[in-house]
Design a protein around this motif. Sequence first.
Motif, PDB file in Angstrom:
ATOM      1  N   SER A  32      -8.797   5.224   2.095  1.00  0.00           N
ATOM      2  CA  SER A  32      -8.542   3.821   2.441  1.00  0.00           C
ATOM      3  C   SER A  32      -7.323   3.275   1.703  1.00  0.00           C
ATOM      4  O   SER A  32      -7.089   3.602   0.532  1.00  0.00           O
ATOM      5  N   ALA A  33      -6.577   2.410   2.390  1.00  0.00           N
ATOM      6  CA  ALA A  33      -5.416   1.766   1.767  1.00  0.00           C
ATOM      7  C   ALA A  33      -5.870   0.796   0.686  1.00  0.00           C
ATOM      8  O   ALA A  33      -6.830   0.042   0.863  1.00  0.00           O
ATOM      9  N   ALA A  34      -5.194   0.841  -0.452  1.00  0.00           N
ATOM     10  CA  ALA A  34      -5.415  -0.123  -1.538  1.00  0.00           C
ATOM     11  C   ALA A  34      -4.200  -1.041  -1.585  1.00  0.00           C
ATOM     12  O   ALA A  34      -3.063  -0.565  -1.633  1.00  0.00           O
ATOM     13  N   TRP A  35      -4.435  -2.347  -1.589  1.00  0.00           N
ATOM     14  CA  TRP A  35      -3.350  -3.334  -1.538  1.00  0.00           C
ATOM     15  C   TRP A  35      -3.246  -4.054  -2.876  1.00  0.00           C
ATOM     16  O   TRP A  35      -4.250  -4.558  -3.400  1.00  0.00           O
ATOM     17  N   TYR A  88       5.179  16.308  -3.102  1.00  0.00           N
ATOM     18  CA  TYR A  88       4.441  15.171  -2.566  1.00  0.00           C
ATOM     19  C   TYR A  88       5.435  14.129  -2.042  1.00  0.00           C
ATOM     20  O   TYR A  88       6.459  13.875  -2.671  1.00  0.00           O
ATOM     21  N   THR A  89       5.100  13.552  -0.905  1.00  0.00           N
ATOM     22  CA  THR A  89       5.958  12.563  -0.256  1.00  0.00           C
ATOM     23  C   THR A  89       5.223  11.234  -0.179  1.00  0.00           C
ATOM     24  O   THR A  89       4.059  11.182   0.231  1.00  0.00           O
ATOM     25  N   PHE A  90       5.909  10.176  -0.578  1.00  0.00           N
ATOM     26  CA  PHE A  90       5.297   8.849  -0.608  1.00  0.00           C
ATOM     27  C   PHE A  90       6.100   7.864   0.240  1.00  0.00           C
ATOM     28  O   PHE A  90       7.331   7.929   0.294  1.00  0.00           O
ATOM     29  N   TYR A 143      -4.147   7.417   0.473  1.00  0.00           N
ATOM     30  CA  TYR A 143      -3.463   6.300  -0.177  1.00  0.00           C
ATOM     31  C   TYR A 143      -3.705   6.318  -1.688  1.00  0.00           C
ATOM     32  O   TYR A 143      -4.772   6.728  -2.157  1.00  0.00           O
ATOM     33  N   VAL A 144      -2.702   5.856  -2.415  1.00  0.00           N
ATOM     34  CA  VAL A 144      -2.855   5.684  -3.856  1.00  0.00           C
ATOM     35  C   VAL A 144      -3.814   4.519  -4.093  1.00  0.00           C
ATOM     36  O   VAL A 144      -3.667   3.442  -3.512  1.00  0.00           O
ATOM     37  N   GLN A 145      -4.807   4.766  -4.947  1.00  0.00           N
ATOM     38  CA  GLN A 145      -5.777   3.744  -5.290  1.00  0.00           C
ATOM     39  C   GLN A 145      -5.326   2.991  -6.541  1.00  0.00           C
ATOM     40  O   GLN A 145      -4.372   3.376  -7.210  1.00  0.00           O
ATOM     41  N   THR A 146      -6.021   1.915  -6.847  1.00  0.00           N
ATOM     42  CA  THR A 146      -5.617   1.081  -7.984  1.00  0.00           C
ATOM     43  C   THR A 146      -5.690   1.828  -9.303  1.00  0.00           C
ATOM     44  O   THR A 146      -5.004   1.467 -10.266  1.00  0.00           O
ATOM     45  N   ALA A 148       0.861  -1.187   0.000  1.00  0.00           N
ATOM     46  CA  ALA A 148       0.000   0.000   0.000  1.00  0.00           C
ATOM     47  C   ALA A 148       0.894   1.233   0.000  1.00  0.00           C
ATOM     48  O   ALA A 148       1.932   1.264   0.673  1.00  0.00           O
ATOM     49  N   ILE A 149       0.494   2.251  -0.749  1.00  0.00           N
ATOM     50  CA  ILE A 149       1.300   3.460  -0.949  1.00  0.00           C
ATOM     51  C   ILE A 149       0.559   4.646  -0.349  1.00  0.00           C
ATOM     52  O   ILE A 149      -0.588   4.929  -0.728  1.00  0.00           O
ATOM     53  N   GLN A 150       1.212   5.357   0.550  1.00  0.00           N
ATOM     54  CA  GLN A 150       0.589   6.525   1.181  1.00  0.00           C
ATOM     55  C   GLN A 150       1.286   7.808   0.765  1.00  0.00           C
ATOM     56  O   GLN A 150       2.516   7.866   0.687  1.00  0.00           O
ATOM     57  N   GLU A 151       0.490   8.834   0.510  1.00  0.00           N
ATOM     58  CA  GLU A 151       1.002  10.199   0.327  1.00  0.00           C
ATOM     59  C   GLU A 151       0.913  10.866   1.689  1.00  0.00           C
ATOM     60  O   GLU A 151      -0.180  11.030   2.234  1.00  0.00           O
ATOM     61  N   THR A 152       2.057  11.275   2.226  1.00  0.00           N
ATOM     62  CA  THR A 152       2.101  11.586   3.653  1.00  0.00           C
ATOM     63  C   THR A 152       1.467  12.926   4.031  1.00  0.00           C
ATOM     64  O   THR A 152       0.936  13.057   5.130  1.00  0.00           O
TER      65      THR A 152
END
Length: 207
Positions: A57-60, A83-85, A47-50, A38-42
């Motif tokens: 929400s977190a996308a896995w 942007y920070t990931f 979270y980055v979606q699909t 899962a990728i978050q923009e802090t």
Amino acid sequence: SLYTAANSPSAPTVNTPSISTLKVILDVNSNSASTEFAIQETSSGNYVQTNGSLSVSAAWQTYTNWGGASGVTVSGLSSNVQYTFKVKARNGDSTETAFGSTSILATAANVPSTPTFTNFTINTLDVILGLNGNPASTEFSIRENSSEQYAQTSGLFSVGEVFQTYLQWGGSSGKTLLNLLADTLYTFFIKARNLDRVETSAVSFTS
């Protein structure tokens, strides 16, 4: 049966900035092909979606489904914003790791829009820059075409390129450009640069 723990991912690679997108490429840090990330923009906590958008929400997904070596294009971003990931992983039992290290990059600045030229005298004029939706942190340079010299903070022209923000160039009052020739049509090339000092193309405007 139980799965062993996943490794915490290394910092992702963030590249290919445009005015509204960035590309994020995962570093799996020796995790298996089935490991999900899962990728978050802090700054937003989203979270980055699909589909590349940002949401709560977190996308896995696996490394492959996040685009593999090509990465995922994160969309819907604002121009010239850093942007920070960071990335976390989970194993087959859905046990999550801590987030790995962060990577930061700015989106591209918008090309400047048409400036306003005003207050003409025999050898001066005022220029008010066109922001074109760029944030206050965006810097601009002004080049006079025939001399190929750049406007300085004083309003005079010289060979050294000077970047300043919209406000430093006088904001809505503009900047007075000095020592111009009487009865002369001037063409100026104006460009912007983002927080990472990546420049836009220079756009020509005639006074």
